[in-house]
Scaffold this motif. Structure first.
Motif, PDB file in Angstrom:
ATOM      1  N   LYS A 338      64.220  21.651  66.511  1.00 31.83           N
ATOM      2  CA  LYS A 338      64.177  20.392  67.270  1.00 31.83           C
ATOM      3  C   LYS A 338      64.055  20.720  68.746  1.00 31.83           C
ATOM      4  O   LYS A 338      64.816  21.539  69.270  1.00 31.83           O
ATOM      5  CB  LYS A 338      65.479  19.616  67.093  1.00 31.83           C
ATOM      6  N   ILE A 339      63.123  20.055  69.386  1.00 34.59           N
ATOM      7  CA  ILE A 339      62.993  20.215  70.830  1.00 34.59           C
ATOM      8  C   ILE A 339      63.009  18.820  71.454  1.00 34.59           C
ATOM      9  O   ILE A 339      62.239  17.945  71.043  1.00 34.59           O
ATOM     10  CB  ILE A 339      61.663  20.909  71.211  1.00 34.59           C
ATOM     11  N   HIS A 341      62.319  17.129  74.935  1.00 36.31           N
ATOM     12  CA  HIS A 341      61.838  17.274  76.313  1.00 36.31           C
ATOM     13  C   HIS A 341      62.403  16.102  77.113  1.00 36.31           C
ATOM     14  O   HIS A 341      61.928  14.982  76.992  1.00 36.31           O
ATOM     15  CB  HIS A 341      60.303  17.225  76.357  1.00 36.31           C
ATOM     16  N   SER A 348      57.526  23.983  75.239  1.00 30.82           N
ATOM     17  CA  SER A 348      58.186  24.474  74.036  1.00 30.82           C
ATOM     18  C   SER A 348      57.184  25.071  73.071  1.00 30.82           C
ATOM     19  O   SER A 348      56.000  24.751  73.092  1.00 30.82           O
ATOM     20  CB  SER A 348      58.945  23.335  73.348  1.00 30.82           C
ATOM     21  N   ILE A 368      59.818  16.958  67.576  1.00 33.81           N
ATOM     22  CA  ILE A 368      59.449  17.108  68.984  1.00 33.81           C
ATOM     23  C   ILE A 368      59.625  15.732  69.614  1.00 33.81           C
ATOM     24  O   ILE A 368      59.028  14.755  69.159  1.00 33.81           O
ATOM     25  CB  ILE A 368      57.971  17.538  69.139  1.00 33.81           C
ATOM     26  N   SER A 379      53.689  21.493  74.390  1.00 36.43           N
ATOM     27  CA  SER A 379      54.381  21.941  73.187  1.00 36.43           C
ATOM     28  C   SER A 379      53.375  22.451  72.172  1.00 36.43           C
ATOM     29  O   SER A 379      52.302  21.870  72.002  1.00 36.43           O
ATOM     30  CB  SER A 379      55.184  20.791  72.584  1.00 36.43           C
ATOM     31  N   ILE A 381      53.224  23.854  68.127  1.00 35.85           N
ATOM     32  CA  ILE A 381      53.970  24.014  66.881  1.00 35.85           C
ATOM     33  C   ILE A 381      53.046  24.605  65.832  1.00 35.85           C
ATOM     34  O   ILE A 381      51.945  24.100  65.615  1.00 35.85           O
ATOM     35  CB  ILE A 381      54.481  22.659  66.352  1.00 35.85           C
ATOM     36  N   MET A 400      57.385  13.433  65.420  1.00 32.64           N
ATOM     37  CA  MET A 400      57.138  13.435  66.855  1.00 32.64           C
ATOM     38  C   MET A 400      57.493  12.084  67.429  1.00 32.64           C
ATOM     39  O   MET A 400      57.064  11.062  66.916  1.00 32.64           O
ATOM     40  CB  MET A 400      55.660  13.722  67.138  1.00 32.64           C
ATOM     41  N   ILE A 409      50.320  18.357  73.229  1.00 31.83           N
ATOM     42  CA  ILE A 409      51.040  18.821  72.043  1.00 31.83           C
ATOM     43  C   ILE A 409      50.051  19.236  70.973  1.00 31.83           C
ATOM     44  O   ILE A 409      49.119  18.501  70.651  1.00 31.83           O
ATOM     45  CB  ILE A 409      51.974  17.720  71.508  1.00 31.83           C
ATOM     46  N   HIS A 411      49.770  20.830  67.046  1.00 31.25           N
ATOM     47  CA  HIS A 411      50.508  21.092  65.810  1.00 31.25           C
ATOM     48  C   HIS A 411      49.561  21.654  64.757  1.00 31.25           C
ATOM     49  O   HIS A 411      48.528  21.069  64.474  1.00 31.25           O
ATOM     50  CB  HIS A 411      51.152  19.794  65.303  1.00 31.25           C
TER      51      HIS A 411
END
Lengths: 473, 264
Positions: A338-339, A341, A348, A368, A379, A381, A400, A409, A411
């Protein structure tokens, strides 16, 4: 060239059991609470530890929260976990020691078999060893003590540094965070307390090793790490337990605070026996330009539910979570990251790799979150799963919550089934099917394994090989 | 037939003296995959110091022959034998065949992410020879072999075929052959996907290996092109699971001039 699987093939063949840490130690604990949880048990834990009144109150309040919260309905199946059949506190010796020779010989021998004193001599700046509920041994290099570094068991820290302790304890993960953080808050015992003063860089890792020995044991270590401005630390935890037919519980809470410009790496090499429920809450706060790195390797356990978190609370903070999970027969690794922001220009990275074989199950569960006002967030992932047979299962649940537009981001997720063609290719080069599969798994895990310090990377590679023995595909 | 009387050796690792003669005898082999008959009675004998070429249109069963000889689990041999120095290999696992000295250069080499070429090949070499080889000594051999094939030595540290171009994959196959020193090498369309420069380098690599080890080679190809660089002793035309015509090097030229139609 780095190490490769077949090198230790003979060793694998010689190993009777896949799990070499499953041995039991006969001990004479100085105190063993009756099975099950009650207010009386909690009062007795606090009494045994001679704690201040506020801690007893904290425990009892947490116990009330625990009783009110339902068991989690999501994640892994915890229905078979009988919380009344657990020992919540076992005290293995009278007091914590700083000399291995003062540790009861059977416990000392146990840690020797696990390689702890050897590692301490060779490459650690400090060592903690927890057996059942208590830390039995602790050490820290004198040079670090001189610089004001504190590395104690959490129980000792409560006695020696009451103000520092009270300032941070429970601030990152409050008791009411979830059912098991409440449980830990009620019955916590052992764990590490680390304080790194401003500007101090600890070059060698500090390590704590957690050993469960008794059947139906509940281990509830509590760890608190405070990294001051511009300081840095690498903390490593290892865990193993004997193999029993009935369940044990490991439910830790780990709280970390990384202040401005500081860095913390928290490395886990979890290798529980297959009767352990491992239900852990881990969270870090990272302030301005600070960096938090969770490196998490989960081999073993019956069920692991663990989602290390980083709250990026200051501008420019960075969070990274890399995890490797291996699920064999009747195992479920429900892990993730888990991040949050919560500040601008924070970044991240999440890398998750899972390997499932013999019907094992791997789940990635990730979050996220980008809060309003957290602009310029980046980010990345990547979740990869490798299935070694048709009975195994992998699921990915990425969540998210993005409340800002100015974010980047990415992913990626892949699920790969180990291929007949890959195996055939390696076999035509003289490797047998097991060596070939082992090589493929090691290659898959390598991007994460290479993040570990060398000594652990070698150990991990070997562990994966051990996990790979037996039938493939 | 050409027999190298004194194979040259370059270093300690590639110093195994070969027995003078190895033979792979394929006798009336029938094989199928997913119930579909692909090989329908193919016979062929390959010995040390011989280069055989099998040419044939798509779908004639050329690749199947390679996979059957190496023991791919999907292919079922329904009739016939394959003898390596008189020993039936068809019940053996692929790795056992590799240990006897068989090698397959893949048409489509497989990627193994995260496993470096150098590491993989060292273990492969150790598995095949049954001898321990230190990484340093092995690295020296690897470097020499990859450089001969015009590959930068950084390939040794990259994942096996991971992100390699088609041409790089084929060069890597031949580098593997050079390191593993098979007794009989099956090369499945090693020329496909190669530009003219790469084709020349790969061909030189094959020729050099042939001269040094006196191995037997079965070269499977669609095109005559590679035969400008590698001179076969025997050319076979394959169609519908059988060899329908065999001859010397001149047969390849005839094929080039007339196409397959005349024969199939």
């Amino acid at each position: 060239m780095s190490r490769v699987p077949t090198q230790t093939h003979d060793l694998i063949k010689d190993t009777l059991s896949n799990y070499k840490f499953g041995f039991k130690t006969e001990t004479k604990p100085v105190y063993k609470a009756p099975k099950g949880l009650s207010e009386e048990v909690i009062r007795e834990i606090s009494r045994q530890k001679d704690e201040p009144e506020w801690m007893l109150e904290y425990r009892l309040k947490a116990y009330e929260i625990f009783k009110k919260k339902p068991m989690p309905e999501w994640g892994g199946n915890v229905k078979a976990l009988d919380l009344d059949n657990i020992y919540y506190y076992i005290r293995p010796q009278d007091t914590e020691k700083t000399d291995w020779n003062e540790v009861p010989s059977e416990i000392k021998t146990t840690f020797e078999r696990l390689g702890i004193p050897q590692a301490e001599k060779e490459f650690l700046a400090g060592t903690g060893a927890q057996f059942e509920s208590e830390v039995v041994y602790h050490s820290l290099h004198q040079s670090l003590k001189d610089q004001g570094v504190i590395f104690e068991s959490t129980d000792e820290a409560l006695k020696k540094y009451p103000e520092l302790f009270k300032k941070y304890f429970g601030t990152v993960i409050p008791a009411h965070d979830n059912k098991f953080s409440a449980l830990n808050s009620a019955v916590w015992s052992g764990g590490s307390f680390i304080y790194v003063p401003e500007g101090v860089h600890i070059e060698l890792p500090l390590q704590a090793y957690f050993r469960i020995n008794a059947e139906n044991m509940g281990q509830f270590e509590r760890t608190l790490i405070i990294v001051e401005k511009g300081a840095s630390i690498h903390y490593i935890e290892g865990c193993t337990a004997p193999t029993y037919s009935s369940e044990s519980l490991h439910s830790a809470v780990v709280e970390i605070i990384v202040n401005e410009g500081g860095r913390c790496q928290y490395t886990t090499i979890q290798n529980w026996s297959n009767n352990i429920y491992n239900l852990v809450t881990k969270r870090a706060f990272a302030y301005k330009n600070a960096e938090m790195f969770w490196l998490d390797c989960n081999i073993g356990s019956k069920l692991t539910m663990k989602y290390p978190a980083v709250y990026l609370l200051g501008e420019g903070a960075r969070g990274e979570i890399q995890s490797l999970a291996f699920s064999g027969a009747k195992q479920h690794q429900d892990t993730g990251a888990k991040i949050i922001h919560a500040a601008p220009n924070t970044s991240s990275k999440i890398v998750s790799k899972s390997v499932c074989k013999d019907g094992g199950r791997g789940t990635y569960r990730g979050l996220i979150q980008v809060n309003k006002g957290a602009t310029g967030v980046k980010s990345h992932i990547a979740c990869d799963a490798l299935l070694l047979d048709g009975d195994s299962r992998s699921d990915t649940y990425p969540t998210m919550k993005i409340e800002e537009d100015d974010v980047a981001i990415a992913h990626e997720a892949t699920v790969t089934k180990i291929g007949e063609e890959q195996l055939f290719y390696l076999q035509t080069r003289g490797l047998d099917e097991q060596e070939a599969a082992s090589m493929i798994v090691n290659g898959f895990a390598k991007p994460i394994i290479k993040e570990f310090p060398m000594e652990y990377a070698l150990e991990l590679t070997r562990l994966l090989e051990l996990e790979m023995t037996g039938s493939v595909g | 037939m050409k027999i190298a009387t004194n194979p040259t050796t370059e270093n300690s690792i590639n110093s195994h003296q070969r027995p003078t003669m190895n033979t792979l005898e394929i006798i009336d082999i029938h094989a199928e995959v997913d119930g579909q008959k692909i090989l329908k009675g193919l016979s062929l004998t390959i010995s040390s110091g011989q280069i055989h070429t099998i040419m044939g249109p798509n779908g004639s069963g050329k690749s199947t022959l390679c996979k059957v000889l190496m023991g791919h689990p999907k292919y079922e041999v329904t009739k016939g034998e394959a003898l390596f120095n008189g020993e039936n290999i068809l019940e053996m696992e692929p790795e056992e065949r590799a240990k006897l000295g068989l090698f397959l250069g893949f048409q489509h080499p497989i990627e193994i992410a995260g496993v470096t070429l150098g590491n993989f090949l060292r273990h492969s070499k150790m598995a095949i020879t049954g001898e321990k080889i230190g990484p340093v000594a092995f690295m020296k051999t690897m470097k020499a072999k990859t450089e001969e094939l015009g590959m930068h030595r950084s390939f040794i540290g990259r994942g096996v075929n991971e992100g390699f171009s088609g041409g790089e994959k084929k060069r890597t196959e031949i580098a593997q052959m050079a390191v593993l020193e098979p007794k009989i090498a099956l090369l499945d369309e090693i020329d496909s996907g190669l530009d003219i420069d790469a084709l020349e380098i790969v061909s030189e690599g094959i020729n050099k290996n042939f001269e040094q080890t006196n191995c037997g080679i079965l070269l499977i190809t669609h095109y005559q092109r590679i035969l400008n660089y590698i001179k076969p002793h025997h050319v076979h035309i394959m169609h519908d699971g059988r060899i329908i015509k065999s001859g010397g090097a001149e047969l390849a030229q005839e094929l080039e001039d007339n196409g397959y139609k005349k024969y199939v």
